[in-house]
Design an enzyme around this catalytic site. Structure first.
Site, PDB file in Angstrom:
ATOM      1  CG  HIS A 133       0.252  -9.599  -0.230  1.00  0.00           C
ATOM      2  ND1 HIS A 133       0.677  -8.287  -0.152  1.00  0.00           N
ATOM      3  CD2 HIS A 133      -0.846  -9.661   0.569  1.00  0.00           C
ATOM      4  CE1 HIS A 133      -0.121  -7.593   0.640  1.00  0.00           C
ATOM      5  NE2 HIS A 133      -1.064  -8.423   1.086  1.00  0.00           N
ATOM      6  CG  HIS A 158      -2.660 -11.187   5.013  1.00  0.00           C
ATOM      7  ND1 HIS A 158      -2.112 -10.353   5.958  1.00  0.00           N
ATOM      8  CD2 HIS A 158      -2.689 -10.487   3.858  1.00  0.00           C
ATOM      9  CE1 HIS A 158      -1.836  -9.180   5.407  1.00  0.00           C
ATOM     10  NE2 HIS A 158      -2.167  -9.238   4.115  1.00  0.00           N
ATOM     11  CG  ASP A 191      -4.589 -12.985   9.978  1.00  0.00           C
ATOM     12  OD1 ASP A 191      -3.963 -12.949   8.904  1.00  0.00           O
ATOM     13  OD2 ASP A 191      -4.712 -11.981  10.704  1.00  0.00           O
ATOM     14  N   GLY A 246      -3.216  -2.828   7.715  1.00  0.00           N
ATOM     15  CA  GLY A 246      -4.302  -2.074   8.319  1.00  0.00           C
ATOM     16  C   GLY A 246      -4.640  -0.841   7.500  1.00  0.00           C
ATOM     17  CG  HIS A 252      -0.676  -4.114   3.358  1.00  0.00           C
ATOM     18  ND1 HIS A 252       0.144  -5.009   3.998  1.00  0.00           N
ATOM     19  CD2 HIS A 252      -1.745  -4.834   2.900  1.00  0.00           C
ATOM     20  CE1 HIS A 252      -0.414  -6.217   3.951  1.00  0.00           C
ATOM     21  NE2 HIS A 252      -1.551  -6.135   3.284  1.00  0.00           N
ATOM     22  CD  GLU A 268      -5.562  -3.485   0.630  1.00  0.00           C
ATOM     23  OE1 GLU A 268      -6.294  -4.483   0.586  1.00  0.00           O
ATOM     24  OE2 GLU A 268      -4.812  -3.238   1.591  1.00  0.00           O
ATOM     25  CG  ASP A 313      -4.739  -9.793   0.367  1.00  0.00           C
ATOM     26  OD1 ASP A 313      -3.964  -9.816   1.341  1.00  0.00           O
ATOM     27  OD2 ASP A 313      -5.538  -8.864   0.171  1.00  0.00           O
TER      28      ASP A 313
END
Length: 410
Positions: A20, A22, A24, A218, A245, A248, A342
């Protein structure tokens, strides 16, 4: 507190996976500054210290504060030279702390800008080129060639966005809203998700890109997983693995939807599974019983949870400390947990650091620590076939045993 002590050196040396991750949210801060200057993107500060003080903090007030930095990282990643560099540097940073396998996820449509000729294929090739270069370089080192260290492998997970607006999210999304101006916003969002998954499968099948999974990212609240049922069905029918996701920032019913509507093979975060007070569905009378049954169901099916402790503490300050994090309940209920970062930059963390946090909260004997490491290699979405995946996992776990022996862990 944990009674079993593992040194930082051992945790760094042992083989690890991050499932997991990301792209960006995981740039080098110095790299972000270089990219911003090259692309003439304005930043709040052009020093690493300044960015840490103003944007990428140790703690955040709320989720909005946490997400603030992505406006800068996404802006620089719309330059394909920057995107390739970021992917390359991300692989190197992981290799430097003993992470042998990563699944890098991002939303390609956030980087697309058709007016500048940056389409889906261009974005995916740029990200893959950076990762492939790092893999090629590392796997040619003497230790890997001789079989002393396991090779580096990776996969790409493409994220559909649960929500985006008519302006500001990306040039592609803005243009899509203009083109489909007579559609309801949720219809536009679903169309974008379906376009993304069709293009992902085409690139995987026709050009061999290691696109291994689908995710939706998102805001959970107001944008439930079942809105994307058809998108996940398409992935399912085309043998693309799926993570969601879920849990969360919303109750356990979001996790149940991910499993039953989206065929989830893994769960991103899954934090609320053991927070029955977060359940909002009025049809669920006994919330504690519902959560326990769902936890048992997930454990029985060996559905892995991508655990991101620092991120959870930062986006939900009410948790307070790692001692209060639901990882301890995941561990006690024998769930398959994979320790993940993350966002390495936004959360200012590493996989080694996440293991240190997890092991500070729960007493994990060596056998179960090896199980946790193994989940990262057995529950991943490996780009090769199952036989190749098993052989790779076996090689990594044999290396784990050698590291244990080298560090005299009993």
């Amino acid at each position: 507190m944990s009674q079993t002590r593992y040194s930082a050196e051992f945790l760094k040396a042992m083989p690890k996976a991050d499932l997991h991750l990301h792209l960006d949210g995981s740039l080098r801060p110095a790299g972000l500054i270089d990219m911003a200057k090259r692309s003439q993107i304005e930043l709040p500060s052009y020093s690493v210290e300044g960015l840490y003080e103003l944007v990428f903090k140790e703690s955040y007030a709320n989720l909005g504060d946490y997400l603030n930095g992505f406006q800068y990282t996404c802006a620089v990643l719309r330059d394909m030279e920057n995107l390739e560099q970021a992917a390359y540097e991300l692989a190197l940073d992981n290799l430097a702390e003993g992470v042998n396998y990563i699944e890098v996820r991002f939303a390609p449509q956030l980087m697309m800008d058709l007016a500048r000729g940056i389409d889906f294929d261009t974005v995916m090739h740029a990200a893959n080129n950076g990762l492939a270069r790092a893999k090629r370089e590392y796997n040619q080192t003497p230790e890997v060639v001789a079989g002393d260290k396991p090779p580096f492998e990776y996969g790409l997970i493409n994220c559909a966005m649960r929500m985006f607006g008519a302006k500001g999210f990306s040039p592609y999304y803005t243009e899509l809203f203009q083109t489909l101006r007579d559609h309801e916003p949720k219809q536009v969002i679903k169309i974008a998700a379906m376009e993304m998954i069709r293009a992902s499968i085409r690139l995987r099948d026709e050009e061999g890109l290691p696109i291994v999974g689908l995710d939706i990212a998102g805001q959970e609240m107001g944008y439930p997983a079942h809105d994307f049922k058809e998108v996940y069905e398409y992935a399912h029918q085309n043998f693309l693995l799926k993570t969601v996701h879920a849990g969360e920032a919303y109750g356990a019913e979001s996790i149940f939807e991910a499993l039953t509507k989206c065929y989830a093979d893994r769960l991103g975060h899954g934090y609320s599974l053991f927070s029955p007070e977060m359940i909002q569905d009025p049809a669920i009378d006994n919330k504690a019983e519902y959560a326990q049954k769902l936890a048992s169901f997930i454990a029985d099916r060996r559905i892995a949870i991508e655990v991101c402790i620092t991120s959870n503490l930062q986006t939900n300050p009410a948790i307070g400390s790692v001692a209060n994090h639901n990882f301890k309940h995941m561990y006690a209920n024998r769930l398959a947990t994979v320790i993940c970062t993350d966002n390495r930059l936004v959360s200012r963390t590493t996989v080694t650091r996440e293991y240190e946090l997890a092991l500070s909260a729960v007493d994990v004997p060596l056998k179960r620590l090896k199980d946790m490491v193994a989940y990262g290699f057995k529950k991943n979405f490996f780009a090769g076939d199952y036989v190749q995946k098993r052989a790779y996992a076996k090689q990594v776990l044999e290396y784990f045993d050698r590291i244990v022996e080298r560090h005299n862990i009993l």
